[in-house]
Motif scaffolding. Structure first.
Motif, PDB file in Angstrom:
ATOM      1  N   ASP A 167      49.519  45.029  38.713  1.00 24.66           N
ATOM      2  CA  ASP A 167      48.758  45.594  39.822  1.00 24.66           C
ATOM      3  C   ASP A 167      47.367  44.969  39.912  1.00 24.66           C
ATOM      4  OD1 ASP A 167      50.836  47.213  40.570  1.00 24.66           O
ATOM      5  OD2 ASP A 167      50.108  48.968  39.475  1.00 24.66           O
ATOM      6  N   VAL A 168      46.749  44.732  38.763  1.00 21.24           N
ATOM      7  CA  VAL A 168      45.422  44.102  38.749  1.00 21.24           C
ATOM      8  C   VAL A 168      45.498  42.705  39.352  1.00 21.24           C
ATOM      9  CG1 VAL A 168      43.601  43.174  37.267  1.00 21.24           C
ATOM     10  CG2 VAL A 168      44.563  45.428  36.789  1.00 21.24           C
ATOM     11  N   GLU A 169      46.504  41.941  38.935  1.00 23.90           N
ATOM     12  CA  GLU A 169      46.658  40.579  39.452  1.00 23.90           C
ATOM     13  C   GLU A 169      46.936  40.599  40.950  1.00 23.90           C
ATOM     14  OE1 GLU A 169      49.492  36.614  38.788  1.00 23.90           O
ATOM     15  OE2 GLU A 169      49.714  38.364  37.468  1.00 23.90           O
ATOM     16  N   LEU A 170      47.741  41.544  41.385  1.00 20.11           N
ATOM     17  CA  LEU A 170      48.060  41.666  42.808  1.00 20.11           C
ATOM     18  C   LEU A 170      46.813  41.974  43.631  1.00 20.11           C
ATOM     19  CD1 LEU A 170      50.164  41.860  45.091  1.00 20.11           C
ATOM     20  CD2 LEU A 170      50.491  44.258  44.478  1.00 20.11           C
ATOM     21  N   LEU A 171      46.037  42.945  43.183  1.00 20.99           N
ATOM     22  CA  LEU A 171      44.819  43.313  43.905  1.00 20.99           C
ATOM     23  C   LEU A 171      43.788  42.196  43.892  1.00 20.99           C
ATOM     24  CD1 LEU A 171      44.506  47.016  42.726  1.00 20.99           C
ATOM     25  CD2 LEU A 171      44.837  46.265  45.086  1.00 20.99           C
ATOM     26  N   ASN A 172      43.752  41.416  42.840  1.00 23.29           N
ATOM     27  CA  ASN A 172      42.801  40.316  42.751  1.00 23.29           C
ATOM     28  C   ASN A 172      43.117  39.176  43.718  1.00 23.29           C
ATOM     29  OD1 ASN A 172      41.200  41.564  40.866  1.00 23.29           O
ATOM     30  ND2 ASN A 172      42.077  40.486  39.104  1.00 23.29           N
ATOM     31  N   LYS A 173      44.321  39.182  44.306  1.00 18.78           N
ATOM     32  CA  LYS A 173      44.666  38.170  45.305  1.00 18.78           C
ATOM     33  C   LYS A 173      44.021  38.468  46.659  1.00 18.78           C
ATOM     34  CE  LYS A 173      49.247  37.166  43.364  1.00 18.78           C
ATOM     35  NZ  LYS A 173      50.720  37.225  43.591  1.00 18.78           N
ATOM     36  N   ILE A 174      43.597  39.710  46.849  1.00 18.33           N
ATOM     37  CA  ILE A 174      43.101  40.150  48.157  1.00 18.33           C
ATOM     38  C   ILE A 174      41.642  39.756  48.328  1.00 18.33           C
ATOM     39  CG2 ILE A 174      42.643  42.182  49.579  1.00 18.33           C
ATOM     40  CD1 ILE A 174      44.950  43.541  48.051  1.00 18.33           C
ATOM     41  N   TRP A 175      41.302  39.295  49.526  1.00 17.17           N
ATOM     42  CA  TRP A 175      39.892  39.080  49.833  1.00 17.17           C
ATOM     43  C   TRP A 175      39.200  40.434  49.844  1.00 17.17           C
ATOM     44  CZ3 TRP A 175      39.260  34.332  48.943  1.00 17.17           C
ATOM     45  CH2 TRP A 175      40.176  33.367  49.382  1.00 17.17           C
ATOM     46  N   TYR A 176      38.120  40.547  49.122  1.00  9.53           N
ATOM     47  CA  TYR A 176      37.455  41.842  48.933  1.00  9.53           C
ATOM     48  C   TYR A 176      37.082  42.452  50.280  1.00  9.53           C
ATOM     49  CZ  TYR A 176      34.961  45.282  46.131  1.00  9.53           C
ATOM     50  OH  TYR A 176      34.571  46.435  45.519  1.00  9.53           O
ATOM     51  N   PRO A 177      37.460  43.699  50.541  1.00  9.41           N
ATOM     52  CA  PRO A 177      37.178  44.334  51.836  1.00  9.41           C
ATOM     53  C   PRO A 177      35.679  44.628  52.010  1.00  9.41           C
ATOM     54  CG  PRO A 177      38.144  45.930  50.325  1.00  9.41           C
ATOM     55  CD  PRO A 177      38.187  44.603  49.635  1.00  9.41           C
ATOM     56  N   ASP A 178      35.027  43.799  52.766  1.00  5.06           N
ATOM     57  CA  ASP A 178      33.577  43.895  52.935  1.00  5.06           C
ATOM     58  C   ASP A 178      33.268  44.598  54.253  1.00  5.06           C
ATOM     59  OD1 ASP A 178      30.880  43.600  52.860  1.00  5.06           O
ATOM     60  OD2 ASP A 178      30.852  41.442  53.187  1.00  5.06           O
ATOM     61  N   ASN A 179      33.345  45.927  54.264  1.00  6.01           N
ATOM     62  CA  ASN A 179      33.052  46.688  55.481  1.00  6.01           C
ATOM     63  C   ASN A 179      32.530  48.068  55.108  1.00  6.01           C
ATOM     64  OD1 ASN A 179      35.420  48.628  55.329  1.00  6.01           O
ATOM     65  ND2 ASN A 179      36.552  46.695  55.473  1.00  6.01           N
ATOM     66  N   SER A 180      31.947  48.746  56.079  1.00  7.45           N
ATOM     67  CA  SER A 180      31.287  50.030  55.816  1.00  7.45           C
ATOM     68  C   SER A 180      32.272  51.109  55.380  1.00  7.45           C
ATOM     69  CB  SER A 180      30.530  50.488  57.067  1.00  7.45           C
ATOM     70  OG  SER A 180      31.401  50.577  58.183  1.00  7.45           O
ATOM     71  N   PHE A 181      33.510  51.060  55.862  1.00 10.84           N
ATOM     72  CA  PHE A 181      34.503  52.070  55.473  1.00 10.84           C
ATOM     73  C   PHE A 181      34.818  51.948  53.983  1.00 10.84           C
ATOM     74  CE2 PHE A 181      38.954  53.458  54.906  1.00 10.84           C
ATOM     75  CZ  PHE A 181      38.867  54.748  55.403  1.00 10.84           C
ATOM     76  N   CYS A 182      35.040  50.719  53.516  1.00 13.64           N
ATOM     77  CA  CYS A 182      35.386  50.519  52.108  1.00 13.64           C
ATOM     78  C   CYS A 182      34.169  50.582  51.195  1.00 13.64           C
ATOM     79  CB  CYS A 182      36.119  49.186  51.931  1.00 13.64           C
ATOM     80  SG  CYS A 182      37.837  49.253  52.519  1.00 13.64           S
ATOM     81  N   GLU A 183      32.984  50.629  51.765  1.00 15.40           N
ATOM     82  CA  GLU A 183      31.803  50.871  50.942  1.00 15.40           C
ATOM     83  C   GLU A 183      31.775  52.317  50.444  1.00 15.40           C
ATOM     84  OE1 GLU A 183      28.378  49.755  53.141  1.00 15.40           O
ATOM     85  OE2 GLU A 183      28.732  47.607  52.923  1.00 15.40           O
ATOM     86  N   ILE A 184      32.539  53.178  51.102  1.00 17.30           N
ATOM     87  CA  ILE A 184      32.693  54.556  50.632  1.00 17.30           C
ATOM     88  C   ILE A 184      33.726  54.544  49.510  1.00 17.30           C
ATOM     89  CG2 ILE A 184      33.312  56.915  51.271  1.00 17.30           C
ATOM     90  CD1 ILE A 184      32.588  56.193  54.166  1.00 17.30           C
ATOM     91  N   GLU A 185      33.303  54.815  48.306  1.00 16.51           N
ATOM     92  CA  GLU A 185      34.152  54.693  47.120  1.00 16.51           C
ATOM     93  C   GLU A 185      35.470  55.446  47.273  1.00 16.51           C
ATOM     94  OE1 GLU A 185      35.251  53.792  43.053  1.00 16.51           O
ATOM     95  OE2 GLU A 185      33.765  52.912  44.421  1.00 16.51           O
ATOM     96  N   PHE A 186      35.413  56.665  47.785  1.00 17.76           N
ATOM     97  CA  PHE A 186      36.613  57.482  47.940  1.00 17.76           C
ATOM     98  C   PHE A 186      37.607  56.803  48.871  1.00 17.76           C
ATOM     99  CE2 PHE A 186      39.290  60.688  49.818  1.00 17.76           C
ATOM    100  CZ  PHE A 186      39.554  61.580  48.796  1.00 17.76           C
TER     101      PHE A 186
END
Length: 592
Positions: A167-186
């Motif tokens: 799962d870690v390797e899979l998530l690390n393939k994704i371009w980090y979501p750089d937006n205000s919605f994902c800045e909310i930790e929850f």
């Protein structure tokens, strides 16, 4: 000797690339960044169009960049793009690719909007030099860049969600979501959890078909790579284009998952998830192997996400200034006929919107909603509206409409008393005192009379005999009922049209619907949209807002709030670096 006063010191020595060392905290420039309207920068020569003030700041910005003192440009990215071309011009003189590489990495890491252009320009230089090892480093550098500037997505949530290595390797393939919605930790956490559930479901679906997700996605990525590279394919560019294509596929999945979470949480703006490579073969295979698989899975799993907690709700309400309306509608339905419960629910809703620049509208709409059912609660809520409105960046000073006024005030005296309470509140800012006083509005008013005892005694002595005689006559008679007095236009209590005498910034004449009550500033910016074919750059709106001493977001949000009831949608939408108005919506707010 360096060019343009030297962006980098030329030593001729190789520079070791330390990815984390490239990233520094941005320093705020105390004197204020000279505003430079955003536009496309095509070369270093664009600096010639700058003002003397802008040019002077750029020279300082460049000098500080040389010593790794990175300034916060506060959105004025023209300076960073000028620096990019400055770096490339310097390279023509010193021809040291390692120095160029280091400087480009520093620029891309600290000023992310330049990243795509900067790394693309660097790649062209390195390809000309056939420096394939350096091209490898570009890809590695891209993988190291992330929004929180330290961790990739999988690494960040490894411990928080107890993820396994896959799962870690899979998530690390994704371009980090750089937006205000994902800045909310929850919100980011729930999106990650749902993404992992969805990808597991896709894995199971492929296994039932006798295939695997890895093989099917690699097939798609291979097609994309060959189509993009054409005849110029080699081991180096194939490897990294292939990796990039696989990352794009998983990022596409993540964006769709994020959109589903956004919708569930009442977040209005959605990410663009269109797939269009301008190639029919790629588009068809993408639909078959990714889009169709996702479409049958995502609706099933969306119910597994948790409802937003209190802090997430507060932050979501700050991002979506009209999000409160659905919750308010539920309050109206749930507490119909129960004024105390309605009032407490509205206070709680307002608390959850404490960071919402339009929080005062909750009180205003609540006051209107309950006016016929409970007058005192309506007045309490209007007092809360005025007090909260005074705390905002702009005092909108909305007035009660005449229908609400007439339902709340039976006499001019009641209205005048309420007007005095509001004026005292504005002067004192004492909310509790105003709420206490407003409870007396509907109490009967008794006039205090002072009797002249001496005069009464004299009259009693003068008419003592007459009174005694009348008492004898009246003792044996039944009292007659008083004659009714018919109510006519001349005897009915008069109530004038009620207008709270608060300062108003509303235009008296306007091409827009009068009932909207748009201010002069709001009308002016709407006129700007009309003249610009209903699209304005964010920088233009920001400059206009600053010139009128208001905040950009408050200006656009206040217009959306005012027009929402008429349009049942937002009028002004934000699209990356622009603001856009739907022309049909614009026509609907014009005066008829």
């Amino acid at each position: 000797m360096d060019a343009h006063n030297g962006v980098v010191d030329v030593t001729g020595e190789a520079v070791k690339i330390d990815y984390q060392a490239n990233i520094r905290s941005l320093r705020r420039y105390g004197s204020g960044i000279p505003y430079w309207e955003a536009r496309y920068i095509y070369s270093y020569n664009e600096l010639q169009t700058a003002t003397a003030q802008q040019d002077a700041f750029y020279q300082y910005f460049k000098k500080q960049f040389q010593v790794k003192d990175y300034l916060d440009l506060e959105g004025n990215y023209n300076y960073a793009f000028i620096l990019l071309f400055d770096l490339l011009e310097n390279y023509k003189l010193h021809t040291n690719t390692r120095l160029l590489e280091q400087s480009i990495f520093e620029l891309a890491a600290n000023y992310p909007k330049t990243k795509a252009y900067a790394l693309s320009a660097l790649s062209l230089v390195l390809e000309e030099q056939q420096d394939w090892a350096a091209i490898d480093r570009i890809r590695d550098f891209q993988l190291h860049l992330s929004t929180d500037r330290s961790l990739k997505l999988g690494n960040r949530f490894r411990k928080k969600l107890m993820l396994n290595d896959y799962d870690v390797e899979l998530l690390n393939k994704i371009w980090y979501p750089d937006n205000s919605f994902c800045e909310i930790e929850f919100c980011l956490r729930e999106t990650v959890k749902l993404f992992l559930l969805v990808t597991e479901a896709i894995d199971r679906k492929y296994l039932k078909e006798g295939a695997t997700t890895e093989v099917e996605f690699n097939t798609l990525a291979d097609l994309i790579t060959h189509k993009q590279l054409g005849t110029g394919i080699n081991n180096y560019n194939y490897k990294y284009t292939m990796l990039s294509a696989i990352g794009d596929i998983y990022t596409f999945l993540f964006k769709n998952v994020e959109n589903a979470v956004r919708q569930a949480y009442g977040h209005a703006r959605k990410l663009n998830t269109d797939v269009n490579y301008n190639d029919e073969e790629i588009d068809a295979l993408y639909k078959e192997k990714v889009v169709d698989k996702l479409g049958g899975i995502l609706p099933v799993w969306i119910s597994r996400i948790e409802a937003p907690d209190e802090q997430a709700n507060i932050k979501l309400n700050a991002l979506n200034t009209t999000r409160w309306r659905s919750a308010f509608q539920s309050i109206c339905e749930k507490h119909a006929g129960n004024a105390p419960a309605f009032y407490q629910a509205v206070l709680e809703l307002a608390r959850l919107n404490s960071q919402n620049p339009s929080v005062e509208m909750i009180y205003f709409e609540a006051s209107k909603s309950i006016a016929k059912a409970d007058k005192l609660t309506a007045l309490d809520l209007f007092v809360n509206y005025v007090f909260t409105d005074m705390q905002s960046a702009v005092f909108d000073n909305r007035q009660m409409n005449k229908t609400v006024q007439k339902s709340l005030f039976a006499t001019d005296e009641q209205f005048n008393d309420f007007r005095d309470i509001i004026n005292k509140l504005i002067a004192s800012k004492d909310l509790q005192a105003a709420l206490t006083t407003v409870r007396t509005i509907y109490l009967p008013k008794r006039k205090k009379m002072i009797l002249n005892q001496e005069a009464i005694s004299q009259i009693n002595e003068r008419h003592a005999g007459t009174v005694e005689l009348l008492n004898k006559y009246l003792a044996d008679e039944e009292p007659e009922p008083p004659m009714p007095v018919p109510v006519t236009a001349s005897t009915a209590p008069h109530q004038a049209d009620i207008v709270l005498p608060l300062q108003s910034n509303t235009l008296q004449t306007s091409i827009y619907e009068a009932s909207l009550g748009l201010s002069a500033t709001q009308v002016a910016v709407l006129n700007m949209f009309k003249k610009s074919n209903f699209t304005l750059a964010a920088a233009e709106v920001d400059a206009f807002a600053k010139a009128n001493s208001v905040f950009k977001n408050h200006l656009t949000d206040s217009i959306n709030e005012i027009c929402y009831e008429l349009l049942d949608d937002v009028l002004i939408e934000e699209d990356e670096e622009h603001y856009i108005i739907n022309q049909q919506y614009y026509n609907n707010i014009l005066a008829k």
